[in-house]
Design an enzyme around this catalytic site. Sequence first.
Site, PDB file in Angstrom:
ATOM      1  N   HIS A   1      -8.431  -0.758   0.432  1.00 27.79           N
ATOM      2  CA  HIS A   1      -7.565  -1.942   0.342  1.00 27.79           C
ATOM      3  C   HIS A   1      -8.442  -3.135  -0.025  1.00 27.79           C
ATOM      4  O   HIS A   1      -9.488  -3.341   0.600  1.00 27.79           O
ATOM      5  CB  HIS A   1      -6.884  -2.241   1.677  1.00 27.79           C
ATOM      6  CG  HIS A   1      -6.057  -1.123   2.214  1.00 27.79           C
ATOM      7  ND1 HIS A   1      -4.681  -1.127   2.169  1.00 27.79           N
ATOM      8  CD2 HIS A   1      -6.404   0.038   2.830  1.00 27.79           C
ATOM      9  CE1 HIS A   1      -4.225  -0.026   2.740  1.00 27.79           C
ATOM     10  NE2 HIS A   1      -5.244   0.701   3.145  1.00 27.79           N
TER      11      HIS A   1
ATOM     12  N   HIS B   1      -5.406  -1.623  -4.606  1.00 26.92           N
ATOM     13  CA  HIS B   1      -5.762  -0.409  -3.877  1.00 26.92           C
ATOM     14  C   HIS B   1      -6.506   0.515  -4.828  1.00 26.92           C
ATOM     15  O   HIS B   1      -6.014   0.830  -5.917  1.00 26.92           O
ATOM     16  CB  HIS B   1      -4.509   0.262  -3.301  1.00 26.92           C
ATOM     17  CG  HIS B   1      -3.827  -0.585  -2.285  1.00 26.92           C
ATOM     18  ND1 HIS B   1      -2.758  -1.398  -2.586  1.00 26.92           N
ATOM     19  CD2 HIS B   1      -4.108  -0.804  -0.976  1.00 26.92           C
ATOM     20  CE1 HIS B   1      -2.387  -2.061  -1.496  1.00 26.92           C
ATOM     21  NE2 HIS B   1      -3.193  -1.720  -0.513  1.00 26.92           N
TER      22      HIS B   1
ATOM     23  N   CYS C   1       0.795  -1.234   0.000  1.00 24.76           N
ATOM     24  CA  CYS C   1       0.000   0.000   0.000  1.00 24.76           C
ATOM     25  C   CYS C   1       0.829   1.287   0.000  1.00 24.76           C
ATOM     26  O   CYS C   1       0.497   2.222  -0.743  1.00 24.76           O
ATOM     27  CB  CYS C   1      -1.031  -0.015   1.128  1.00 24.76           C
ATOM     28  SG  CYS C   1      -0.536  -0.839   2.639  1.00 24.76           S
TER      29      CYS C   1
ATOM     30  N   GLN D   1       0.941 -11.425  -2.693  1.00 24.19           N
ATOM     31  CA  GLN D   1      -0.436 -11.114  -2.312  1.00 24.19           C
ATOM     32  C   GLN D   1      -1.167 -10.507  -3.504  1.00 24.19           C
ATOM     33  O   GLN D   1      -0.571  -9.744  -4.269  1.00 24.19           O
ATOM     34  CB  GLN D   1      -0.423 -10.125  -1.145  1.00 24.19           C
ATOM     35  CG  GLN D   1      -1.757  -9.973  -0.447  1.00 24.19           C
ATOM     36  CD  GLN D   1      -1.576  -9.395   0.950  1.00 24.19           C
ATOM     37  OE1 GLN D   1      -1.152 -10.088   1.860  1.00 24.19           O
ATOM     38  NE2 GLN D   1      -1.890  -8.128   1.112  1.00 24.19           N
TER      39      GLN D   1
ATOM     40  N   ASP E   1      -2.788  -8.009  -4.114  1.00 25.04           N
ATOM     41  CA  ASP E   1      -3.056  -6.705  -3.524  1.00 25.04           C
ATOM     42  C   ASP E   1      -3.665  -5.761  -4.551  1.00 25.04           C
ATOM     43  O   ASP E   1      -3.159  -5.643  -5.673  1.00 25.04           O
ATOM     44  CB  ASP E   1      -1.739  -6.105  -3.037  1.00 25.04           C
ATOM     45  CG  ASP E   1      -1.769  -5.818  -1.553  1.00 25.04           C
ATOM     46  OD1 ASP E   1      -2.848  -5.902  -0.957  1.00 25.04           O
ATOM     47  OD2 ASP E   1      -0.703  -5.526  -1.000  1.00 25.04           O
TER      48      ASP E   1
ATOM     49  N   ARG F   1       7.943 -10.714   5.470  1.00 21.44           N
ATOM     50  CA  ARG F   1       7.639 -10.363   6.857  1.00 21.44           C
ATOM     51  C   ARG F   1       8.431 -11.285   7.774  1.00 21.44           C
ATOM     52  O   ARG F   1       8.448 -12.505   7.588  1.00 21.44           O
ATOM     53  CB  ARG F   1       6.129 -10.482   7.137  1.00 21.44           C
ATOM     54  CG  ARG F   1       5.322  -9.474   6.341  1.00 21.44           C
ATOM     55  CD  ARG F   1       3.839  -9.529   6.623  1.00 21.44           C
ATOM     56  NE  ARG F   1       3.117  -8.624   5.723  1.00 21.44           N
ATOM     57  CZ  ARG F   1       1.792  -8.545   5.648  1.00 21.44           C
ATOM     58  NH1 ARG F   1       1.035  -9.302   6.428  1.00 21.44           N
ATOM     59  NH2 ARG F   1       1.221  -7.696   4.804  1.00 21.44           N
TER      60      ARG F   1
ATOM     61  N   LYS G   1     -14.140  -1.678   7.950  1.00 17.09           N
ATOM     62  CA  LYS G   1     -13.705  -2.756   7.063  1.00 17.09           C
ATOM     63  C   LYS G   1     -14.743  -3.860   7.013  1.00 17.09           C
ATOM     64  O   LYS G   1     -15.576  -4.019   7.905  1.00 17.09           O
ATOM     65  CB  LYS G   1     -12.369  -3.332   7.535  1.00 17.09           C
ATOM     66  CG  LYS G   1     -12.417  -3.967   8.919  1.00 17.09           C
ATOM     67  CD  LYS G   1     -11.077  -4.590   9.302  1.00 17.09           C
ATOM     68  CE  LYS G   1     -11.144  -5.218  10.694  1.00 17.09           C
ATOM     69  NZ  LYS G   1      -9.924  -5.951  11.038  1.00 17.09           N
TER      70      LYS G   1
END
Length: 701
Positions: free
Chosen positions: A576, A449, A398, A445, A447, A427, A528
Amino acid sequence: SLLLSENLSFEPELSFVVLLSIMADTAVKPVYKNVQSVPAPDFWKERVDKFEKILAAQPKIEGKAIKITLPDGSVRDGAAGETSPLSVAQSISQGLAQAVVVARVNGKVWDLQRPLEEDCSLELVKFDSEEGRDTFWHSSAHILGWAMEKLYGAHLTHGPPNGDGFFYDGALPNGWTVDTNDFKMLELLVKSFTKQKAPFQRIVATKEEALDLFSYNKYKQYLISSKIPDGGTCTVYRCGDLIDLCTGPHLPHTGRVKAFKVVRSSGAFWLGKDGNDVLQRLTAISFPDPKLLKQWVSFKEEAAKRDHRRIGEQQDLFTMLPIAPGCAFFRPHGTRIYNTLLETMRREQRKRGFLEVITPNVFHTDLWKTSGHLPNYEENIFKIEIEKAEHALKPMNCPGHCELFRSKARSHRDLPLRFAEWGVLHRNELAGALSGLTRVRRFVQDDAHIFCTMDQVEGEIASALEFMDFIYTKFGFLYTFELSTRPEKFLGEVEIWDKAEAMLKNALDGTGKKWELNEGDGAFYGPKIDIHIEDALRRSYQCATIQLDFNLPERFNLHYAGASKDEERPRPVMIHRAIYGSLERFFAIVTEHLGGKWPFWLSPRQVMLVPVDPKFSDYAKSVHERLFNEGYNVDVDYSGNTLNKKIRNAQVAQYNFILVVGANEVENNSVNIRTRDNQVHGEKTVDEVLVEFRQLVDDWK
């Protein structure tokens, strides 16, 4: 060997005497014939005496009249300091009192036997709820801790429920370890303890009292010193001779546990950090009914067959190597599945207007300071030094997407702007937390946005929910929604939050599916929607997430040009969105959901060609070439095995279709088809087979 290990030498006639002396000083883990022969550890009596002293000094609650409101709206009278949730349950029915395991008082979990203190709402919770199971298993962990102290004199560290049972970590004396031969005695000790119906007792202790209570245990000393502020207090529970730091709540007594099984033993680092003391971890399961334990054992046997690590090895899909802990090595067949998952999502995202981007893997740590991740997430970030400046491997995409957004001027005409990336993320998960593909250090991921105006939020959320439904339905997953709303501490204005939450509610209502409200459980930067999927074994996982973010656009000072020149440059809202979540974890979930029986469109082994005789190998090769060029995963069995053996091998290897070729097939440019489930489809031309294969892929079958 003992003499050699001590690097000593002796006259032969003295060696036996010295050997006996060394053995006498080496503590061997004792073996007991029965429960009665197991002695109590040295620290029990002193610890109990100290607990009783603190208990006697606990303040009494004034017995004033209180009103207790039940979920049906009825109100019962009670007395503060006397009436407990258990006594209320008993006044309703004895059956209810036996069935409930914990209470919820004014929305907070509460021991059944703990007296109420004021006017309150009261809910009685049974084992079949998440809070009920957690309480039952937490209490069972204390019972297991009692057995570990009794049998080994263990110094316990912590023992929480873990969603599927519980565990307890403890340091055993003399470097002892727990093996499967110990399980029976541990279970017998537990059985003897549950028969005692030892009550759980709760006290509030000062930091100084707690340090004194656990003076013998360096691990408890550390937790008390580091977690409890000076002048602070903590809660301590006792059941029988077991006394432990604990926030609770707990069962009324140990007799509520009717079935108990030690599942496994393993090593675990203290605090989960490599290099700390190695503790012994005992994992176990318990139930209020023996029938539930039998069902659980059957479920676990099926789950073991479906374990993605086992299937990954059997089908040669991936491996984990010590040279790169927490990082998967995908073999060719596993890579086929991985790439199909990725390309499928990539294709579907493109249809929905997402723009794929690529951002760096390494950023200067200034980025993570701007985003706020560094101070709050530092222990999980891999940091490296480049040209004397601190950099880090990215743990999420992000912030990079925010930098992309502000790298050029944006207009309201550009919105919604949907960035998607298959970024490689790292991570620094603790070594003890790593588990197959479900918890890794390196992953990708799906991902995305979305940068949009406030008025576009509802439409974008509705589109994301439709997309998620489309994907999960193709895999056969059932799912549920949870909407988490504004917490006590939040960023932004209440009016904006209210408007955003209303939009999310409208979008959820538009799905026609039920959803639950988690009041006050949103992130500080926005509400969320969490989506929980359920696999073939009815296990629940959270993969997808849809999250509004008012925080990062402010931290990165994102703006766009509004429709009016006189208008202040507004900030975009950031959404997200992930559907797979971690691709590695989704790979594991799908593997276990399908039990390794891949549908044709996703299968790494779609077709096996089997010539009935070596003289038909050239024809098999020509069919292989045609199928391969059409993009299918196809192999040929040129071995000298019998026809039946070749077919059976292909079925065991989970090839979706076995195509047998012989004289008739050569003459007719055809193949004879059967499936891995031994369904015979008969002879079809290669052209007909290709049409059917294309239809299977198009239909996600």
